[in-house]
Design an enzyme around this catalytic site. Sequence first.
Site, PDB file in Angstrom:
ATOM      1  N   ASN A  11       0.873  -1.177   0.000  1.00 24.72           N
ATOM      2  CA  ASN A  11       0.000   0.000   0.000  1.00 24.72           C
ATOM      3  C   ASN A  11       0.908   1.223   0.000  1.00 24.72           C
ATOM      4  O   ASN A  11       1.541   1.528   1.015  1.00 24.72           O
ATOM      5  CB  ASN A  11      -0.895  -0.015   1.253  1.00 24.72           C
ATOM      6  CG  ASN A  11      -1.715   1.269   1.385  1.00 24.72           C
ATOM      7  OD1 ASN A  11      -1.769   2.079   0.467  1.00 24.72           O
ATOM      8  ND2 ASN A  11      -2.341   1.451   2.537  1.00 24.72           N
ATOM      9  N   LYS A  13       0.117   4.289  -0.213  1.00 31.09           N
ATOM     10  CA  LYS A  13      -0.464   5.496   0.403  1.00 31.09           C
ATOM     11  C   LYS A  13      -0.191   6.706  -0.514  1.00 31.09           C
ATOM     12  O   LYS A  13      -0.233   6.546  -1.726  1.00 31.09           O
ATOM     13  CB  LYS A  13       0.085   5.672   1.825  1.00 31.09           C
ATOM     14  CG  LYS A  13      -0.082   4.391   2.654  1.00 31.09           C
ATOM     15  CD  LYS A  13       0.153   4.566   4.118  1.00 31.09           C
ATOM     16  CE  LYS A  13      -0.096   3.239   4.840  1.00 31.09           C
ATOM     17  NZ  LYS A  13       0.011   3.317   6.277  1.00 31.09           N
ATOM     18  N   HIS A  96      -9.625   1.479   5.156  1.00 27.87           N
ATOM     19  CA  HIS A  96      -8.327   1.655   5.823  1.00 27.87           C
ATOM     20  C   HIS A  96      -8.487   2.653   6.971  1.00 27.87           C
ATOM     21  O   HIS A  96      -9.219   3.629   6.858  1.00 27.87           O
ATOM     22  CB  HIS A  96      -7.292   2.162   4.817  1.00 27.87           C
ATOM     23  CG  HIS A  96      -5.894   2.076   5.352  1.00 27.87           C
ATOM     24  ND1 HIS A  96      -5.400   2.967   6.268  1.00 27.87           N
ATOM     25  CD2 HIS A  96      -4.900   1.181   5.118  1.00 27.87           C
ATOM     26  CE1 HIS A  96      -4.155   2.626   6.576  1.00 27.87           C
ATOM     27  NE2 HIS A  96      -3.828   1.546   5.889  1.00 27.87           N
ATOM     28  N   GLU A  98      -6.713   4.952   8.020  1.00 26.26           N
ATOM     29  CA  GLU A  98      -6.397   6.353   7.686  1.00 26.26           C
ATOM     30  C   GLU A  98      -7.583   7.020   6.989  1.00 26.26           C
ATOM     31  O   GLU A  98      -7.825   8.212   7.158  1.00 26.26           O
ATOM     32  CB  GLU A  98      -5.117   6.410   6.833  1.00 26.26           C
ATOM     33  CG  GLU A  98      -3.880   6.152   7.690  1.00 26.26           C
ATOM     34  CD  GLU A  98      -2.678   5.580   6.956  1.00 26.26           C
ATOM     35  OE1 GLU A  98      -2.652   5.617   5.710  1.00 26.26           O
ATOM     36  OE2 GLU A  98      -1.766   5.076   7.641  1.00 26.26           O
ATOM     37  N   GLY A 172       2.628   2.073  11.024  1.00 22.91           N
ATOM     38  CA  GLY A 172       3.664   3.109  10.932  1.00 22.91           C
ATOM     39  C   GLY A 172       4.361   3.399  12.248  1.00 22.91           C
ATOM     40  O   GLY A 172       5.068   4.404  12.375  1.00 22.91           O
ATOM     41  N   SER A 208       3.353  -2.252  10.467  1.00 25.44           N
ATOM     42  CA  SER A 208       4.808  -2.329  10.685  1.00 25.44           C
ATOM     43  C   SER A 208       5.414  -3.669  10.261  1.00 25.44           C
ATOM     44  O   SER A 208       6.392  -4.134  10.854  1.00 25.44           O
ATOM     45  CB  SER A 208       5.157  -2.020  12.152  1.00 25.44           C
ATOM     46  OG  SER A 208       4.794  -0.688  12.460  1.00 25.44           O
TER      47      SER A 208
HETATM   48  P1  13P Z   1       3.014   0.279   7.735  1.00 24.24           P
HETATM   49  O1  13P Z   1       3.446  -1.018   7.113  1.00 24.24           O
HETATM   50  O2  13P Z   1       3.808   1.465   7.260  1.00 24.24           O
HETATM   51  O3  13P Z   1       2.916   0.179   9.227  1.00 24.24           O
HETATM   52  O4  13P Z   1       1.513   0.563   7.213  1.00 24.24           O
HETATM   53  C1  13P Z   1       0.573  -0.445   7.314  1.00 24.24           C
HETATM   54  C2  13P Z   1      -0.602  -0.052   6.500  1.00 24.24           C
HETATM   55  O5  13P Z   1      -1.321   0.875   6.840  1.00 24.24           O
HETATM   56  C3  13P Z   1      -0.858  -0.801   5.263  1.00 24.24           C
HETATM   57  O6  13P Z   1      -2.123  -0.520   4.756  1.00 24.24           O
END
Ligand code: 13P
Length: 249
Positions: A11, A13, A96, A98, A172, A208
């Site tokens: 992903n 983002k 998601h 976010e 993250g 993570s």
């Molecule tokens: P990270 O792998 O950066 O923690 O993000 C996970 C995520 O939100 C994948 O959709």
Amino acid sequence: MKLGSKVIVGNWKMYKTVTEAIAFVDALLPKISNYKESVLLAVPFTALWPLHEKCKNTPLEIGAQTMNSAEEGAFTGEIAGRMLKEAGASFVLLGHSERRRLSGETDSVIHKKVERALEDNLLPIVCVGETLEERKEGRSEEVLERQLKSVFEGLKWKGDLLVAYEPVWAIGTGQTATPDIIDNIHAFIEEKVEALLGVKPRILYGGSANSANAPTLLAIPNVGGLLIGGASLDLESFLSIIENSHSFQ
Ligand code: 13P
């Protein structure tokens, strides 16, 4: 799309311009060209069409990170599933954390988006997960059950189903959920989704995940794959995770 027993989904983002996306995929494709199982990459909208031609007849499937629940309409700044499909997406991330936090997406909105994605022939990857506060209060299962029930109840779907367990506190932060937590929660999600839809979902873990912890995470029997943010932006890290997942196929 051919889903192996451990699916890797990147992903990106809001990272990578079109030029950067093309350079990454040009470098990735030769390394995975003889893989039989698909590798999935959720890219920014702008990169979909330019990557579309490159990914034809390759194991790399590209997808989007959100979409609107309407077929089309006067919704400035939004994007429809059929636009994504035509631009080359074969799947879409929905719900998601976010999006839930930054764009106020509710469970009922996510339910409508999942319905629309299925109508538009996009495989939805539904993300669920609890916050740190909810976990500390011992409410993880209650929160997950509410999210799953609102999204899946009443859905008529018997095909492939991907659910990503992404604890918000692990995204993250460098702090992955422990194998014990993942094992328990994945079993819980599987049971709830099966009861709601009569379909056994494939459950991905996200939060993570990186090249160092992927072997441990992928070895958990009820982990059907990984949803990777930060580590999918770096070619070497992403490749190392893909290669690891390949050893389980
Ligand atoms: P990270 O792998 O950066 O923690 O993000 C996970 C995520 O939100 C994948 O959709």
